[in-house]
Design a protein around this motif. Structure first.
Motif, PDB file in Angstrom:
ATOM      1  N   PRO A   1       0.840  -1.213   0.000  1.00 29.36           N
ATOM      2  CA  PRO A   1       0.000   0.000   0.000  1.00 29.36           C
ATOM      3  C   PRO A   1       0.869   1.255   0.000  1.00 29.36           C
ATOM      4  N   PRO A   2       0.357   2.363  -0.568  1.00 27.23           N
ATOM      5  CA  PRO A   2       1.174   3.595  -0.680  1.00 27.23           C
ATOM      6  C   PRO A   2       1.719   4.089   0.638  1.00 27.23           C
ATOM      7  N   ASP A   3       0.984   3.901   1.723  1.00 25.07           N
ATOM      8  CA  ASP A   3       1.442   4.429   3.003  1.00 25.07           C
ATOM      9  C   ASP A   3       2.385   3.483   3.727  1.00 25.07           C
ATOM     10  N   ALA A   4       2.629   2.298   3.173  1.00 23.16           N
ATOM     11  CA  ALA A   4       3.500   1.331   3.828  1.00 23.16           C
ATOM     12  C   ALA A   4       4.953   1.636   3.483  1.00 23.16           C
ATOM     13  N   PRO A   5       5.872   1.368   4.409  1.00 23.40           N
ATOM     14  CA  PRO A   5       7.287   1.587   4.114  1.00 23.40           C
ATOM     15  C   PRO A   5       7.758   0.616   3.035  1.00 23.40           C
ATOM     16  N   PRO A   6       8.761   0.995   2.276  1.00 19.29           N
ATOM     17  CA  PRO A   6       9.224   0.116   1.189  1.00 19.29           C
ATOM     18  C   PRO A   6       9.821  -1.170   1.751  1.00 19.29           C
ATOM     19  N   ARG A   7       9.744  -2.235   0.926  1.00 14.82           N
ATOM     20  CA  ARG A   7      10.296  -3.526   1.323  1.00 14.82           C
ATOM     21  C   ARG A   7      11.043  -4.105   0.135  1.00 14.82           C
ATOM     22  N   TRP A   8      12.282  -4.511   0.388  1.00 13.22           N
ATOM     23  CA  TRP A   8      13.122  -5.153  -0.628  1.00 13.22           C
ATOM     24  C   TRP A   8      13.331  -6.610  -0.245  1.00 13.22           C
ATOM     25  N   LEU A   9      13.151  -7.512  -1.196  1.00 10.82           N
ATOM     26  CA  LEU A   9      13.336  -8.944  -0.978  1.00 10.82           C
ATOM     27  C   LEU A   9      14.437  -9.466  -1.875  1.00 10.82           C
ATOM     28  N   LEU A  10      15.186 -10.460  -1.355  1.00 11.91           N
ATOM     29  CA  LEU A  10      16.241 -11.140  -2.107  1.00 11.91           C
ATOM     30  C   LEU A  10      15.854 -12.604  -2.225  1.00 11.91           C
ATOM     31  N   CYS A  11      15.813 -13.102  -3.438  1.00  9.15           N
ATOM     32  CA  CYS A  11      15.440 -14.502  -3.668  1.00  9.15           C
ATOM     33  C   CYS A  11      16.637 -15.244  -4.235  1.00  9.15           C
ATOM     34  N   ARG A  12      16.949 -16.420  -3.644  1.00  8.67           N
ATOM     35  CA  ARG A  12      17.990 -17.295  -4.160  1.00  8.67           C
ATOM     36  C   ARG A  12      17.356 -18.642  -4.469  1.00  8.67           C
ATOM     37  N   GLY A  13      17.616 -19.174  -5.638  1.00  6.37           N
ATOM     38  CA  GLY A  13      17.052 -20.466  -6.025  1.00  6.37           C
ATOM     39  C   GLY A  13      18.133 -21.418  -6.486  1.00  6.37           C
ATOM     40  N   GLN A  14      18.006 -22.704  -6.090  1.00  3.34           N
ATOM     41  CA  GLN A  14      18.953 -23.750  -6.481  1.00  3.34           C
ATOM     42  C   GLN A  14      18.204 -24.844  -7.226  1.00  3.34           C
ATOM     43  N   PRO A  15      18.744 -25.349  -8.331  1.00  2.00           N
ATOM     44  CA  PRO A  15      18.071 -26.420  -9.068  1.00  2.00           C
ATOM     45  C   PRO A  15      18.246 -27.779  -8.345  1.00  2.00           C
ATOM     46  N   VAL A  16      17.247 -28.660  -8.480  1.00  2.00           N
ATOM     47  CA  VAL A  16      17.277 -30.014  -7.903  1.00  2.00           C
ATOM     48  C   VAL A  16      17.142 -31.001  -9.056  1.00  2.00           C
ATOM     49  N   PHE A  17      18.046 -31.996  -9.091  1.00  2.00           N
ATOM     50  CA  PHE A  17      18.069 -32.970 -10.182  1.00  2.00           C
ATOM     51  C   PHE A  17      17.802 -34.369  -9.611  1.00  2.00           C
ATOM     52  N   ASP A  18      17.194 -35.234 -10.427  1.00  2.00           N
ATOM     53  CA  ASP A  18      16.989 -36.625 -10.019  1.00  2.00           C
ATOM     54  C   ASP A  18      18.250 -37.435 -10.340  1.00  2.00           C
ATOM     55  N   ASP A  19      18.196 -38.765 -10.091  1.00  2.00           N
ATOM     56  CA  ASP A  19      19.373 -39.604 -10.301  1.00  2.00           C
ATOM     57  C   ASP A  19      19.810 -39.613 -11.751  1.00  2.00           C
ATOM     58  N   ALA A  20      18.838 -39.325 -12.648  1.00  2.00           N
ATOM     59  CA  ALA A  20      19.179 -39.310 -14.078  1.00  2.00           C
ATOM     60  C   ALA A  20      19.723 -37.954 -14.516  1.00  2.00           C
ATOM     61  N   GLY A  21      19.849 -37.038 -13.589  1.00  2.00           N
ATOM     62  CA  GLY A  21      20.375 -35.707 -13.922  1.00  2.00           C
ATOM     63  C   GLY A  21      19.325 -34.781 -14.519  1.00  2.00           C
ATOM     64  N   ARG A  22      18.041 -35.168 -14.398  1.00  4.60           N
ATOM     65  CA  ARG A  22      16.977 -34.322 -14.949  1.00  4.60           C
ATOM     66  C   ARG A  22      16.520 -33.323 -13.897  1.00  4.60           C
TER      67      ARG A  22
END
Length: 862
Positions: A159-180
């Motif tokens: 909302p306009p009256d709310a203070p600003p908020r910054w987020l940092l997202c980190r994502g890591q890939p997950v693979f199965d035994d076949a490397g998929r």
């Protein structure tokens, strides 16, 4: 087994079906014989043996697995505590199903209620500020396409009256035994405080940079290798380079070698010696060569352990101050050494300063007059009115100039010329008075003596003026007598010449023998020579009297030069010479006096033909310069004649000067042609000259400024009728009535025969009075009017004819031996229409008569 195991055993006996479900692969703790606990996994199964139902219990020692699970749970608790402390949320994105898992904390970070939306990429996108959305989508999409990890930051839509908020997202890939790639797992951190801190730090750095860039001093930092690591805007402007081009460079790049070496010596005292120094430096720019002076403060920058890692310098440009100091020294020297007395007082006229010249003139020293009023030098001989005027001017804030009669310390009286001016502050208010005096005692004495001489000279001048007035009257009288003599001489020579040439022409037309024709040619040549002499004398006289007027008409340059060549063709052919023309073609006509231009060329060309026995005579004309609608022409006449000795060449353009003035000279002439050519060239804004080599030939030339006329292609007019006017008169105007007003009988006869020869009806009046009477009685188609006649001259007769009814427009052409320009002007002023000077060539006479008869549309029947 622990006590609760008994409860489970009883349940199994009472409710075997439910107990089987509950007790399948249960983890329990048993007690060993030594009293220690043992983690076991128990599985219960029914077993029928010989018709009897039994319970099969399988016990497995799971102590290690239980320990691992406990450690894992503890690790999960620690991770949970860390995520809670970092206000972090976790998520998992299953690639195949495109399903998402969000932790409770993640919903709060996104500002969404946990039960309001389904976790998905679209829901995530909606929480991102539109300014950051495209960047985040591109980052995630590229990571998904390459199966790589990613990290991105964004602002949350709040909302306009709310203070600003910054987020940092980190994502890591997950693979199965076949490397998929099967999924992505990651965390989202609230980095608002870090971003706000970075923004605050950035603003602080920008503020510091702004302050340093606008502080008005040169601020820089150098590392221990004397390379610039920071330079503010003033330093960059001084070097004429951008900041990134300065950082990493040393002074060798920006200053000449001696300057860079001096700066290195000064910097080493700070970096290597640890000194804080303050000194003046003079730097010379390697590119511009300009030198400037600086007051520099340099100090070492130290780490916590005291080691020096850099030098900070603050330099102030004092070039202008040094110049001002130098100017002040020069001004002080100038004031002190000024030969005039200089006195500075305050507003109460108390002396504050005097220079050495004052001390020398007045005899007072500075110590003797400091704090005193300048009146101590008054002699009492200066009129009081002078002091009143002085203070009135100073009170108004104006300067005052005047004479003061003062007394020296030894009692001598002297006179000074004083200039007293108010000295103003920056706001315009007056702070002091400055008096600059120059002693004029000797000048006043000389002035008084000169005044006595002036009074004496005035009487001498008056006497001399009377003498000059008498001499002027005598000179003017002589000039008038000269003009009258020349006019009378011209008239008296032209009148018989007109008869001689006219009669020769008539005799030739009536038919003569070959011998008689040759004799007539000699008469004609002699008469033309005599006419040329008198014309040259008159031209030179008019030029010297500044009464020579140039006409302004259009003419073609090549036609003029070609015409001169045609005039000389017979003489050139008779001598076996070759005539060459070298004329620059012009696209336009030129404006000037065609007659005088022709005369100047003809004079040079005639001389060339006269003094050339074999070879070539070349006529040339070209443009030297173009300016403001005018062109400067140069006409050259080259010959292969006898040449002119070097000692004679400078005299040729003088009046009545000849190359050979001896009684035995081979070539005749008056010596006026070149003089007239030079005068004509000067009248046309040019000059004349010559170059010659004895026995090789000569080049005579003149220049003239002429205007630019119409284009050659736009010339219009009737076809040339030169030489055909007599035939046209016989054909179209035979019987036209012409009145000839002439008092000299021979000239009457010549003119009458000319006119009768072309079929005109001629009447003769012996003077102006007779002509007026004849015009009262009968009309005439044209009048030829002489000027000088007994009883009534031609001017008065013309004026009276114009007053007669019906005679206001009859053409009147002056035909007179008076050939001066003022004679022509008098004729035009009296009411005449045209002017012919005697002797009159028949073609010119016939052409003039034809022109005026055509204008009157005269028909013989009338």
């Amino acid at each position: 087994m622990r006590a609760n195991h008994a409860i489970q055993r009883d349940m199994f006996r009472a409710l075997p079906g439910q107990a089987q479900t509950l007790m399948n692969r249960r983890n329990l703790f048993g007690r060993c014989k030594d009293g220690s606990e043992l983690a076991v996994e128990i599985s219960l199964a029914g077993l029928s043996l010989d018709g009897v139902e039994h319970i099969l219990v399988t016990v497995t020692d799971v102590t290690e697995r239980s320990l691992s699970e406990a450690l894992l749970r503890a690790s999960e608790r620690r991770l949970r505590l860390a995520l809670d402390a970092a206000r972090a949320g976790t998520w998992e994105w299953f690639i195949d199903s495109n399903n998402h898992f969000w932790s409770d904390e993640l919903w709060g970070l996104y500002g969404l209620p946990p039960d309001g939306e389904i976790p998905s990429s679209e829901t995530w996108w909606q929480t991102i500020d539109p300014d950051d959305l495209d960047r985040v989508i591109v980052t995630v999409t590229e990571a998904r396409n390459t199966a790589s990890a990613f990290e991105t930051e964004w602002r949350v839509m709040l909302p306009p009256d709310a203070p600003p908020r910054w987020l940092l997202c980190r994502g890591q890939p997950v693979f199965d035994d076949a490397g998929r790639l099967t999924s992505y797992i990651g965390i989202v951190l609230d980095v608002t405080e870090r971003r706000l801190g970075e923004e605050h730090r950035r603003q602080s750095e920008e503020m510091l940079a702004t302050i340093l860039d606008n502080v008005g001093a040169y601020i820089y930092i150098k590392d221990v290798d004397y390379r610039y690591t920071y330079a503010n805007r003033e330093v960059c402007a001084l070097f004429g380079a951008e900041r990134e081009d300065v950082v990493g460079k040393t002074d060798d790049v920006f200053f000449d070698a001696p300057t860079a070496a001096r700066l290195r010596d000064n910097d080493s005292r700070v970096i290597e010696g640890g000194e804080r120094i303050e000194l003046e430096e003079t730097n010379r720019d390697v590119h511009s060569g300009q030198s400037r002076s600086f007051l520099s403060v340099k100090l070492p920058l130290r780490r916590e352990d005291g080691a020096i890692y850099a030098l900070c310098g603050i330099s102030t440009d004092i070039t202008e101050r040094k110049l001002a100091e130098e100017q002040l020294r020069m001004l002080s020297t100038a004031v002190e050494q000024n030969p005039g007395s200089i006195v500075l007082t305050d507003l109460d006229a108390r002396i504050l300063y005097v220079n050495a010249a004052f001390e020398q003139v007045s005899g007072y020293t500075l110590d003797e007059v400091r704090g005193r009023n300048p009146r101590l030098m008054q002699s009492g001989q200066t009129p009081p009115e002078v002091f009143r005027q002085m203070w009135q001017a100073l009170t108004r804030g104006d300067s005052w100039r005047g004479e003061l009669i003062n007394r020296r310390r030894n009692g001598d009286v002297y006179v000074e010329w004083a200039v007293i001016s108010p000295v103003r502050r920056a706001d315009g208010s007056i702070s002091h008075y400055l008096c600059i005096n120059r002693e004029i005692t000797e000048e006043k004495r000389i002035e008084q003596e000169l005044e006595r001489y002036r009074l004496h000279l005035e009487s001498l001048v008056e006497e001399r003026t009377r003498e000059l007035a008498l001499a002027k009257d005598a000179a003017e009288s002589a000039s008038r007598a000269k003009s009258a003599f020349l006019a009378n001489m011209s008239h008296e020579i032209r009148t018989p010449l007109n008869a001689v040439l006219g009669m020769a022409h008539i005799m030739r037309r009536e038919g003569v023998s070959a011998q008689q024709a040759e004799q007539l040619d000699k008469i004609d040549s002699a008469a033309q020579h005599l006419l040329g002499v008198i014309n040259d004398i008159l031209d030179l006289s008019k030029i010297e009297a500044e009464k020579f007027l140039l006409e302004d008409s259009e003419f073609a340059l090549d036609n003029i030069v070609s015409g001169v060549a045609s005039m000389l063709n017979e003489r050139v052919s008779a001598k076996g010479l070759r005539m060459e023309l070298n004329i620059e073609s012009l696209p336009t006509l030129v404006r000037g006096d065609a007659t005088r231009f022709t005369q100047a060329i003809l004079n040079l060309a005639s001389n060339a033909v006269k003094f050339t026995e074999q070879g070539t005579v070349s006529l040339g004309a070209r443009v030297l310069e173009r300016r403001d609608g005018r062109v400067k022409l140069r006409v050259e006449v080259r010959d292969s004649g006898v040449g002119v000795p070097p000692e004679v060449l400078p005299k040729l353009f003088g009046a009545f000067e000849q190359g050979d003035a001896s009684n035995t000279r081979k070539y005749g002439g008056t010596g006026l042609g070149l003089a007239i050519t030079r005068r004509l060239a000067e009248l046309m804004g040019g000059e004349a000259g010559a170059e010659s080599t004895r026995g090789v030939g000569s080049t005579f030339w003149f220049t003239a400024w002429v205007g630019v006329g119409r284009s050659v292609n736009t010339q219009s007019g009737l076809p040339s009728e030169a030489g055909q006017a007599d035939m046209i008169l016989r054909r179209d105007f035979a019987g036209a009535h012409v009145l000839l007003v002439e008092d000299e009988p021979v000239n009457q006869e010549v003119a009458r025969l000319f006119l009768l020869d072309v079929g005109l009806d001629v009447a003769i009046a012996g003077n102006g009075a007779v002509a007026v009477d004849m015009l009262r009685e009968a009309p005439f188609d044209l009048i030829l009017m002489d000027m000088q006649m007994p009883e009534m001259d031609g001017l008065e007769a013309t004026r009276r004819i114009r007053l007669l009814p019906g005679r206001e427009t009859v053409p009147i052409v002056a035909m007179t031996a008076n050939a001066f320009a003022e004679d022509r002007a008098q004729c035009m002023a009296a009411g005449m229409d045209d002017f012919l000077s005697k002797p009159v060539e028949p073609d010119r006479l016939f052409t003039t008569i034809l022109r005026w008869l055509r204008r009157g549309s005269v028909k013989p029947s009338q």
